[in-house]
Design a protein around this motif. Structure first.
Motif, PDB file in Angstrom:
ATOM      1  N   TYR A 197     -24.283  15.743  14.075  1.00 26.95           N
ATOM      2  CA  TYR A 197     -23.819  16.099  12.737  1.00 26.95           C
ATOM      3  C   TYR A 197     -22.455  15.458  12.455  1.00 26.95           C
ATOM      4  O   TYR A 197     -22.224  14.933  11.369  1.00 26.95           O
ATOM      5  CB  TYR A 197     -23.732  17.618  12.642  1.00 26.95           C
ATOM      6  N   LEU A 198     -21.551  15.469  13.435  1.00 24.83           N
ATOM      7  CA  LEU A 198     -20.216  14.908  13.230  1.00 24.83           C
ATOM      8  C   LEU A 198     -20.271  13.400  13.011  1.00 24.83           C
ATOM      9  O   LEU A 198     -19.477  12.851  12.239  1.00 24.83           O
ATOM     10  CB  LEU A 198     -19.305  15.239  14.419  1.00 24.83           C
ATOM     11  N   HIS A 199     -21.194  12.722  13.685  1.00 22.63           N
ATOM     12  CA  HIS A 199     -21.355  11.290  13.429  1.00 22.63           C
ATOM     13  C   HIS A 199     -21.811  11.050  11.992  1.00 22.63           C
ATOM     14  O   HIS A 199     -21.361  10.105  11.335  1.00 22.63           O
ATOM     15  CB  HIS A 199     -22.374  10.688  14.408  1.00 22.63           C
ATOM     16  N   ALA A 200     -22.725  11.886  11.504  1.00 23.54           N
ATOM     17  CA  ALA A 200     -23.194  11.746  10.119  1.00 23.54           C
ATOM     18  C   ALA A 200     -22.053  12.005   9.140  1.00 23.54           C
ATOM     19  O   ALA A 200     -21.909  11.298   8.138  1.00 23.54           O
ATOM     20  CB  ALA A 200     -24.354  12.714   9.859  1.00 23.54           C
ATOM     21  N   VAL A 201     -21.223  13.014   9.425  1.00 21.65           N
ATOM     22  CA  VAL A 201     -20.066  13.297   8.577  1.00 21.65           C
ATOM     23  C   VAL A 201     -19.134  12.084   8.544  1.00 21.65           C
ATOM     24  O   VAL A 201     -18.675  11.651   7.474  1.00 21.65           O
ATOM     25  CB  VAL A 201     -19.307  14.540   9.072  1.00 21.65           C
ATOM     26  N   ALA A 202     -18.849  11.532   9.721  1.00 24.86           N
ATOM     27  CA  ALA A 202     -17.937  10.385   9.804  1.00 24.86           C
ATOM     28  C   ALA A 202     -18.483   9.198   9.014  1.00 24.86           C
ATOM     29  O   ALA A 202     -17.735   8.511   8.312  1.00 24.86           O
ATOM     30  CB  ALA A 202     -17.719  10.001  11.267  1.00 24.86           C
ATOM     31  N   ALA A 203     -19.789   8.960   9.117  1.00 30.60           N
ATOM     32  CA  ALA A 203     -20.399   7.851   8.367  1.00 30.60           C
ATOM     33  C   ALA A 203     -20.264   8.083   6.868  1.00 30.60           C
ATOM     34  O   ALA A 203     -19.961   7.155   6.102  1.00 30.60           O
ATOM     35  CB  ALA A 203     -21.869   7.700   8.757  1.00 30.60           C
ATOM     36  N   ALA A 220     -16.696   7.416   5.744  1.00 32.97           N
ATOM     37  CA  ALA A 220     -16.453   5.976   5.653  1.00 32.97           C
ATOM     38  C   ALA A 220     -17.080   5.405   4.387  1.00 32.97           C
ATOM     39  O   ALA A 220     -16.484   4.560   3.711  1.00 32.97           O
ATOM     40  CB  ALA A 220     -17.024   5.277   6.893  1.00 32.97           C
ATOM     41  N   TYR A 221     -18.266   5.877   4.041  1.00 35.46           N
ATOM     42  CA  TYR A 221     -18.924   5.408   2.812  1.00 35.46           C
ATOM     43  C   TYR A 221     -18.097   5.797   1.588  1.00 35.46           C
ATOM     44  O   TYR A 221     -17.953   5.014   0.644  1.00 35.46           O
ATOM     45  CB  TYR A 221     -20.328   6.004   2.721  1.00 35.46           C
ATOM     46  N   LEU A 222     -17.568   7.004   1.605  1.00 30.27           N
ATOM     47  CA  LEU A 222     -16.746   7.496   0.497  1.00 30.27           C
ATOM     48  C   LEU A 222     -15.540   6.570   0.288  1.00 30.27           C
ATOM     49  O   LEU A 222     -15.237   6.169  -0.840  1.00 30.27           O
ATOM     50  CB  LEU A 222     -16.314   8.920   0.806  1.00 30.27           C
ATOM     51  N   PHE A 223     -14.846   6.223   1.370  1.00 30.19           N
ATOM     52  CA  PHE A 223     -13.689   5.319   1.270  1.00 30.19           C
ATOM     53  C   PHE A 223     -14.130   3.940   0.789  1.00 30.19           C
ATOM     54  O   PHE A 223     -13.440   3.300  -0.009  1.00 30.19           O
ATOM     55  CB  PHE A 223     -12.992   5.195   2.633  1.00 30.19           C
ATOM     56  N   ASP A 224     -15.274   3.481   1.277  1.00 35.37           N
ATOM     57  CA  ASP A 224     -15.760   2.169   0.872  1.00 35.37           C
ATOM     58  C   ASP A 224     -16.023   2.117  -0.629  1.00 35.37           C
ATOM     59  O   ASP A 224     -15.708   1.129  -1.292  1.00 35.37           O
ATOM     60  CB  ASP A 224     -17.043   1.848   1.649  1.00 35.37           C
ATOM     61  N   ARG A 225     -16.618   3.181  -1.180  1.00 37.46           N
ATOM     62  CA  ARG A 225     -16.887   3.223  -2.619  1.00 37.46           C
ATOM     63  C   ARG A 225     -15.578   3.160  -3.419  1.00 37.46           C
ATOM     64  O   ARG A 225     -15.493   2.474  -4.425  1.00 37.46           O
ATOM     65  CB  ARG A 225     -17.654   4.497  -2.970  1.00 37.46           C
ATOM     66  N   LEU A 226     -14.560   3.893  -2.979  1.00 40.79           N
ATOM     67  CA  LEU A 226     -13.277   3.877  -3.682  1.00 40.79           C
ATOM     68  C   LEU A 226     -12.599   2.514  -3.586  1.00 40.79           C
ATOM     69  O   LEU A 226     -12.109   1.972  -4.577  1.00 40.79           O
ATOM     70  CB  LEU A 226     -12.361   4.962  -3.127  1.00 40.79           C
ATOM     71  N   HIS A 227     -12.565   1.953  -2.377  1.00 39.13           N
ATOM     72  CA  HIS A 227     -11.899   0.672  -2.188  1.00 39.13           C
ATOM     73  C   HIS A 227     -12.581  -0.435  -2.979  1.00 39.13           C
ATOM     74  O   HIS A 227     -11.933  -1.356  -3.483  1.00 39.13           O
ATOM     75  CB  HIS A 227     -11.855   0.311  -0.700  1.00 39.13           C
ATOM     76  N   TRP A 282     -16.734   0.406   9.488  1.00 43.30           N
ATOM     77  CA  TRP A 282     -16.849   1.731  10.118  1.00 43.30           C
ATOM     78  C   TRP A 282     -18.216   2.347   9.801  1.00 43.30           C
ATOM     79  O   TRP A 282     -18.872   2.921  10.679  1.00 43.30           O
ATOM     80  CB  TRP A 282     -15.737   2.646   9.612  1.00 43.30           C
ATOM     81  N   TYR A 283     -18.625   2.238   8.550  1.00 40.81           N
ATOM     82  CA  TYR A 283     -19.895   2.851   8.151  1.00 40.81           C
ATOM     83  C   TYR A 283     -21.060   2.267   8.940  1.00 40.81           C
ATOM     84  O   TYR A 283     -21.911   3.001   9.451  1.00 40.81           O
ATOM     85  CB  TYR A 283     -20.112   2.649   6.650  1.00 40.81           C
ATOM     86  N   GLY A 339     -23.830  -4.729   5.207  1.00 36.76           N
ATOM     87  CA  GLY A 339     -24.551  -3.486   4.892  1.00 36.76           C
ATOM     88  C   GLY A 339     -25.222  -2.938   6.132  1.00 36.76           C
ATOM     89  O   GLY A 339     -24.852  -3.268   7.264  1.00 36.76           O
ATOM     90  N   TRP A 340     -26.234  -2.130   5.899  1.00 37.38           N
ATOM     91  CA  TRP A 340     -26.977  -1.561   7.021  1.00 37.38           C
ATOM     92  C   TRP A 340     -28.418  -1.438   6.577  1.00 37.38           C
ATOM     93  O   TRP A 340     -28.727  -0.827   5.563  1.00 37.38           O
ATOM     94  CB  TRP A 340     -26.404  -0.208   7.434  1.00 37.38           C
ATOM     95  N   ILE A 341     -29.317  -2.069   7.299  1.00 37.33           N
ATOM     96  CA  ILE A 341     -30.717  -2.180   6.893  1.00 37.33           C
ATOM     97  C   ILE A 341     -31.298  -0.807   6.601  1.00 37.33           C
ATOM     98  O   ILE A 341     -31.307   0.073   7.458  1.00 37.33           O
ATOM     99  CB  ILE A 341     -31.538  -2.895   7.978  1.00 37.33           C
ATOM    100  N   GLY A 342     -31.800  -0.621   5.396  1.00 43.84           N
ATOM    101  CA  GLY A 342     -32.430   0.630   4.999  1.00 43.84           C
ATOM    102  C   GLY A 342     -31.477   1.690   4.517  1.00 43.84           C
ATOM    103  O   GLY A 342     -31.894   2.647   3.881  1.00 43.84           O
TER     104      GLY A 342
END
Length: 604
Positions: free
Chosen positions: A122-128, A131-138, A295-296, A506-509
């Motif tokens: 679960y913590l790995h999913a949270v971290a991902a 990272a996606y959230l920061f990527d969208r903002l940046h 990171w994502y 990106g990441w496939i899928g």
């Protein structure tokens, strides 16, 4: 009215603060007395810069792919709040229900006491997702600035939401940059420690330091600068240690790991390398810090590869580690950071997390495939509520695939069959189902609308617009792109436009790769193609257009390792544009790893 002060929203309506929920040194948070699900944030003594910022922030909201009833990435202000004198003194923000602070999850003792079911998977999913959230903002030129776990809320599906968005740094519609006036101890980048945040704008590299600290603290359960002081005198403050690069795992650091502290080596090797880059190379050179997209991708890989412990199914570890590190801790007499939850663990937890993550990202195709291939999702309490939505979504994917077949096989001067199909499938005109899907490099809804319009205007051929690249490329092999712009006629005898570009993997899928192009000034650019440098295979197309600022297009993440180059589609267009390419290592992407790995016990 609050304490005899009248308050108004942007439309001049009176607003009434309800129950006081929190009071910080800068603002007080109230429930909205008139609208359920909204909060009122009133700043105590906003200066002129903050008043100007509050007045425009609601109009500068970032695009949020997760803006659905069940989740949003950003609790962005929806309206400024004004006093009777017309000064902006606060904002109305959406409430984030059913979520808890990241602070609880990143502290092993608090997590074991309040959320024992939140295991390492679960913590790995949270971290991902963070990272996606920061990527969208940046990607939208927004800098968080005040990075800290208290500003991130996480729900039981591992989806993250950024709060206190009125503190972020952004550029308004007039080009004015509104600064983030604050920072937090332990998360401020070394180059900003000791400086005033009002000195000037921060760039995304300062966020990337804080992001690395957040991810480390979440996965390891301790701040990266926790350790035993080995220098002379009393231990200095944490920010002093950060400023001088004394990370316990850096050779020569004056801080060493505390015995029993979880080392970063328990993580996937790629994650360990990213932390070393962020905290060692990135200490001296902020531009070396891994970006949020990197990171994502690494976190998604690590999440997919996690193994179960043979003895305790609530323990997970990277397959590169022979022995479960959490069982080793317990054997050494240390507390178990991931104790067995009071209730049995849901065997379909990772499947539901993968599905929710795809759906929240707007990854229509992956969500539809998971739904089709795993009938348990329609019965699972956490996903069954989405049955109606998924029925529409799978219908949309089927209709899109069929339309793509028809476009490839039907004569463009015989639009009847195409128009009839679009008329029978109105879902094609709802772009919300196709966030990461396109046809012929354009929005699905736009193509569907053109087909209908062309059928009405017979004998005008449909889609008469010819992509300039079509004469030299087989467009059937060009992956879809997400830019929907009309070609712009190019004029001779003009000064070339200088552009630069970067490529985010990106990441496939899970997430497409992205080409980001920036012009030094507004101007016309010819059609550009992103090529596989090795065999000159076209990967994506940027249509001719008037380019102003930065644009981005998505393309399918290559499965193989490739090096990409952006070039004009026609040799005679080379004089019209000057292209600055990033270093080769930053243009090389792709991986043969699978995007998602569901453990056998999860398959249904």
């Amino acid at each position: 009215m609050k304490n005899g002060i009248s308050l108004f929203d942007e439309n001049g309506r009176h607003i009434t603060p309800g129950e006081k929920l929190n009071n910080s040194g800068e603002a007080t948070l109230y429930a909205h007395g008139d609208v359920d699900g909204m909060l009122i944030k009133l700043h105590h003594n906003p200066d002129e810069a903050m008043r100007q910022k509050l007045a425009v922030i609601s109009k500068c909201a970032p695009s949020d792919a997760s803006l659905h009833p069940w989740h949003r990435n950003f609790a962005w202000p929806i309206s400024a709040i004004y006093n009777a004198a017309g000064d902006a003194v606060g904002c109305i923000i959406p409430m984030v229900k059913g979520a808890r602070s990241m602070t609880t999850l990143s502290n092993p003792k608090q997590r074991a006491r309040r959320a024992a079911e939140m295991d390492w998977h679960y913590l790995h999913a949270v971290a991902a997702n963070i990272a996606y959230l920061f990527d969208r903002l940046h990607d939208q030129r927004i800098v968080v600035g005040d990075v800290k776990p208290e500003n991130i809320l996480v729900d039981d599906r591992a989806l993250a939401t950024l709060i206190d968005c009125d503190s972020v740094q952004f550029r308004d519609l007039r080009g004015t940059v509104h600064l983030c006036p604050v920072g937090s101890e332990g998360f401020t980048a070394p180059e900003w420690i000791g400086r005033k945040f009002s000195e000037g704008p921060r760039d995304r590299s300062s966020d990337l330091f804080g992001l690395a600290v957040l991810i480390y603290q979440l996965l390891i359960g301790a701040h990266p600068w926790n350790g035993e002081w080995m220098g002379i005198g009393d231990p200095p403050p944490r920010d002093h240690l950060i400023r001088y690069g004394d990370w316990p795992y850096r050779p020569g650091a004056r801080l060493r790991p505390v015995p029993g502290m979880t080392p970063p080596d328990v993580l996937a090797p790629d994650l360990v390398d990213l932390f070393r880059t962020a905290f060692i190379a990135g200490h001296k050179d902020p531009s070396a810090r891994p970006d949020a997209s990197t990171w994502y991708e690494a976190l998604c890989t690590a999440l997919a590869d996690l193994d179960f412990c043979r003895d305790h199914t609530h323990h997970h570890h990277d397959p590169s580690i022979a022995e479960c590190p959490w069982c080793a801790k317990v054997a050494a007499g240390l507390p178990d950071p991931f104790p067995a939850p009071a209730t049995p663990r849901d065997p379909f937890a990772s499947l539901v997390l993968a599905f929710e993550r795809a759906l929240a990202r707007g990854d229509t195709r992956m969500a539809a495939e998971l739904w089709r291939e795993n009938s348990v999702l329609a019965r699972h309490p956490a996903a069954s509520r989405l049955s109606d939505c998924m029925r529409d979504l799978t219908d949309a994917v089927d209709a899109l695939d069929k339309l793509a077949e028809l476009l490839a096989s039907t004569r463009r001067d015989s639009p009847g069959a195409l128009a009839s199909f679009v008329e029978d499938h109105p879902i094609l005109k709802e772009q919300r189902f196709f966030i990461h899907e396109t046809l012929e490099g354009r929005k699905v809804s736009s193509v569907a609308a053109e087909i209908e319009a062309a059928a009405v205007e017979i004998p005008t051929p449909i889609l008469t617009e010819v992509n300039p690249v079509s004469s030299i490329l087989d467009t059937s092999i060009v992956p879809t792109v997400s830019l929907d712009t009309d070609p712009v006629p190019l004029m001779g005898d003009r000064e070339p436009v200088s552009i630069s570009y970067r490529i985010e993997a990106g990441w496939i899928g899970l997430r497409p790769a992205r080409l980001i192009v920036t012009a030094d000034r507004p101007g016309h650019v010819p059609t550009l193609i992103l090529l596989n440098q090795d065999d000159e295979t076209p990967i994506a197309v940027l249509n001719a257009q008037r380019l102003r600022g930065t644009v981005s297009i998505d393309f399918d993440q290559p499965e193989d390792r490739v090096t990409l180059s952006l070039v004009p589609a026609h040799p005679n267009d080379r004089a019209l544009v000057s292209i600055t390419a990033p270093p080769k290592k930053n243009r090389t992407i792709g991986s043969s790893l699978a995007a998602l790995s569901i453990d056998p016990m999860y398959e249904h």
